[in-house]
Write an enzyme that holds these catalytic residues in place. Structure first.
Site, mmCIF file in Angstrom:
data_model
loop_
_atom_site.group_PDB
_atom_site.id
_atom_site.type_symbol
_atom_site.label_atom_id
_atom_site.label_comp_id
_atom_site.label_asym_id
_atom_site.label_seq_id
_atom_site.Cartn_x
_atom_site.Cartn_y
_atom_site.Cartn_z
ATOM 1 N N ASP A 196 0.788 -1.138 0.060
ATOM 2 C CA ASP A 196 -0.030 0.323 -0.120
ATOM 3 C C ASP A 196 0.655 1.250 0.020
ATOM 4 O OD1 ASP A 196 -2.460 1.345 2.136
ATOM 5 O OD2 ASP A 196 -2.387 0.791 -0.085
ATOM 6 N N ASP A 240 -9.196 -0.737 3.501
ATOM 7 C CA ASP A 240 -8.790 -0.377 4.892
ATOM 8 C C ASP A 240 -9.608 -1.272 5.796
ATOM 9 O OD1 ASP A 240 -7.979 2.844 3.712
ATOM 10 O OD2 ASP A 240 -6.894 1.166 4.039
#
Lengths: 222, 458
Positions: free
Chosen positions: B269, B376
């Site tokens: 990420d 997330d």
């Protein structure tokens, strides 16, 4: 809460290391571990204070009239409360989870009042942490070492009293008295007094203060 | 990812007028100030001069009010106003994100603790082909690393595929893919979940009732997520599908692989969002160039744009124009079907450009919010769920991970306010979470257990 967790982490690390190194029975090292935990908690409370102080200054510079929207007292209360909550949660959740399951309390000869005394102790501890937070922040703000020392000392005292635990009269009683005293001390530190309480309870004072405000507003144009 | 990115391209035009005004009267200001003035059109402007320890949260400044007249004093007053507004909104936004993340985690932990199904090992996904039942530790470690490599490469391939599709404007394909994947989530996974919950509590339900319930749930969900619907309902559905996805992950990922995957995902990420050639960053920039919102159904948005007298725009595009938001990686939801359509969209953050149609109305009550990618949510819940499932039945570990993740989220939002760019939401939280999980499980637990057995309090 995060800071408390950090302190707990550090304390456990210390304890595990010391257990491994000494190779003795766990129980003998517990007082050392507990004392270290208390000291580390107070250290982390101090770190929390420093950080919040900085945040307070930052907020104050940003706001229009130079005062921050949250007073340091409120921050002290919140930080003490969060310390207390996380400490209480850590102390009681496993016990609660076990209490929902099958079993008999104290079947091996321990006290049958384990659950209820745990509940009371946890409550006292949460309140104590809140009060200690207020007193600690105030003492740090005014740089009074006495207040700091008393907070740390009473924390150590509380923790030590819990060592007497199956003898509940000796531990629960003093802890509650200590909670009450600390509460009164925190109350007076936060600016409260008997008169304030009375004023708060009787709402008659409100209109007068508002009238004062209006009159204060009138003054500048003249 | 949570990002604040100034919509540099789309701000070009309004910028020109303002900046010329600005430069004539005021001392040279940093670039974001120009963007600030340019936000008159309602574009993103989250900027605030960061000072240490100040407010956290996205800077949502009502750009409409900031008509820079260029006087330095006025500027600083404006700045202060902005900052105060930002502060006021900032804390609110942090809370607005805390609540859904907490809810998702609560759902996942409650399910894990009560329903046995999700902690039983019933096989593995095809994305983690190597088994962890090997006798030796080294072999197990190797297998988990290989599993991680396979999984991450699948994710990278899907992300790149999605970016390519987006670049070449194959919108129909992407929409079809998204719809298919949310269909599967809403119907199939819900059916399995409901079946397991009913089994656990020994409640009998006949098939017609089940059919009606699931049909209604799924249909309303599809409408809410992909079309219009009340904001709260949409948020609730997004939380539920994130929780379902996280549960699938918890069930089907072997233990060590799960932890290594979590670590690898946060590194990925970080790279995908911040590297100039990262797929997520390219996706965000392309979306910005075209002045379009990124896909619906992949982002959780915490606020709505109230357009005066107009029907609500597409729920996905709803949200304050500038906030940073992340395109969640929804692709992970469809691991079970080989033909999964969802792309693994990395969490991206980018400010959402305002729709030109509503630009005027936006100046009216606009409630800015923050956007967080669904990926997330999923990975936070996977971490906490795994902690709840495998931490020797200890609640302390779960709680410690929970606090760590929330603090990570706070810090990320703070950084968001500092950098005003799209930022990855995973790395900080997952790192804290992992540290706290392993340390609490191994170090704190024996300590607390010994203390509790003697009823000592610290």
């Amino acid at each position: 809460a995060f800071f408390w967790l950090l302190s707990l982490l550090a304390a456990s690390l210390l304890w595990s290391v010391s257990v491994r190194l000494s190779g003795r029975e766990d129980a003998a090292l517990l007082p050392l571990g507990a004392a270290a935990a208390v000291l580390l908690q107070e250290l982390c409370r101090f770190a929390c204070f420093k950080m919040l102080k900085k945040a307070d200054e930052g907020l104050a510079t940003f706001s229009e009239d130079g005062r921050s929207p949250i007073s340091l007292r409120q921050m002290a209360y919140v930080s003490g409360l969060s310390f207390g909550i996380i400490s209480g949660i850590f102390s009681i959740t496993n016990i609660l989870a076990d209490s929902a399951g099958p079993g008999t309390v104290g079947i091996h000869g321990d006290s049958p009042y384990y659950f209820i005394t745990s509940a009371f102790l946890t409550m006292a501890l949460v309140l104590l942490h809140t009060f200690w937070g207020i007193i600690f922040f105030d003492a740090c703000e005014r740089r009074r070492a006495g207040g700091l020392g008393l907070v740390v000392g009473s924390h150590l005292l509380t923790s030590g009293l819990t060592f007497l635990n199956p003898w509940y009269e000796a531990s629960l009683g003093p802890i509650f008295i200590l909670t009450l005293c600390t509460g009164l001390w925190a109350f007076s530190t936060a600016g409260g007094s008997f008169r304030n309480v009375l004023k708060c309870l009787s709402c008659k004072q409100e209109p007068e203060s508002q009238a004062m405000l209006y009159s204060a507003l009138q003054v500048p144009p003249e | 990812m949570i990002t604040f990115m100034n919509n540099s391209d789309s701000e070009e035009e309004p910028c020109n007028e303002r900046t010329s005004l600005m430069s004539a009267e005021s001392p040279p200001v940093p670039s974001y100030q120009d963007g600030l003035q340019a936000s008159q059109a309602g574009e993103a402007q989250a900027h605030r001069k960061r000072r240490a320890g100040s407010s956290r949260g996205p800077n949502n400044i009502a750009g409409g009010e900031m008509s820079g007249s260029g006087v330095p004093v006025r500027e600083s007053i404006l700045e202060n106003e902005e900052e105060e507004l930002t502060l006021k909104y900032g804390a609110k936004h942090v809370i607005m994100l805390f609540v859904p993340v907490t809810l998702c985690m609560i759902v996942v932990v409650a399910t894990i603790k009560s329903v046995r199904f999700y902690t039983e090992k019933n096989g593995q996904l095809i994305y983690t082909p190597f088994s962890e039942d090997t006798p030796s530790v080294g072999q197990r470690l190797l297998n988990s690393v290989l599993n991680t490599i396979v999984m991450i490469s699948v994710i990278i391939v899907m992300t790149v595929f999605l970016v390519l599709l987006y670049k070449y404007r194959c919108y129909k394909f992407i929409h079809g893919w998204l719809i298919l994947s949310s269909l599967m989530l809403l119907f199939l996974f819900t059916y399995i979940y409901l079946g397991e919950v009913l089994k656990t509590y020994n409640v009998a339900m006949d098939y017609p009732t089940l059919f009606i319930v699931i049909w209604n749930f799924g249909a309303v969900g599809m409408i809410c997520i992909h079309w219009k619907g009340p904001l709260q309902l949409q948020q609730a559905y997004l939380i539920m599908i994130s929780a379902l996805m996280a549960l699938v992950f918890i069930k089907y990922l072997p233990e060590w692989s799960a932890w290594v995957i979590l670590g690898a995902i946060s590194i990925y990420d970080l790279m995908a969002v911040l590297c100039p050639k990262g797929p997520l960053r390219m996706l965000v920039e392309t979306a910005q160039e075209r002045n379009e919102p990124i896909f619906p159904a992949l982002i959780y948005s915490s606020a709505m744009m109230w357009t005066v007298g107009m029907a609500k725009p597409d729920t996905a595009a709803r949200g304050p124009s500038q906030q940073t938001w992340d395109a969640a990686e929804d692709g992970r939801e469809h691991l079970r079907s080989p033909s999964h359509a969802e792309s693994q969209m990395p969490e991206m953050r980018s400010p959402v450009p305002t729709r030109p149609v509503t630009s005027i109305e936006e100046l009216e009550e606009e409630e800015r919010g923050v956007k967080l990618g669904l990926g997330d949510f999923i990975f936070y819940s996977v971490l906490v769920g795994k902690a709840a499932a495998t931490a020797s039945g200890d609640w302390n570990t779960t709680l410690a991970c929970f606090v760590a993740i929330l603090i990570g989220l706070c810090l990320t939002l703070l950084l968001l306010a500092v950098f005003k760019k799209a930022l990855p939401a995973l790395p900080i939280s997952i790192t804290f979470g992992l540290i706290f999980y392993f340390s609490t499980d191994n170090l704190v637990r024996p300590f607390m257990d010994t203390l509790a057995s003697h009823q000592l309090y610290i």
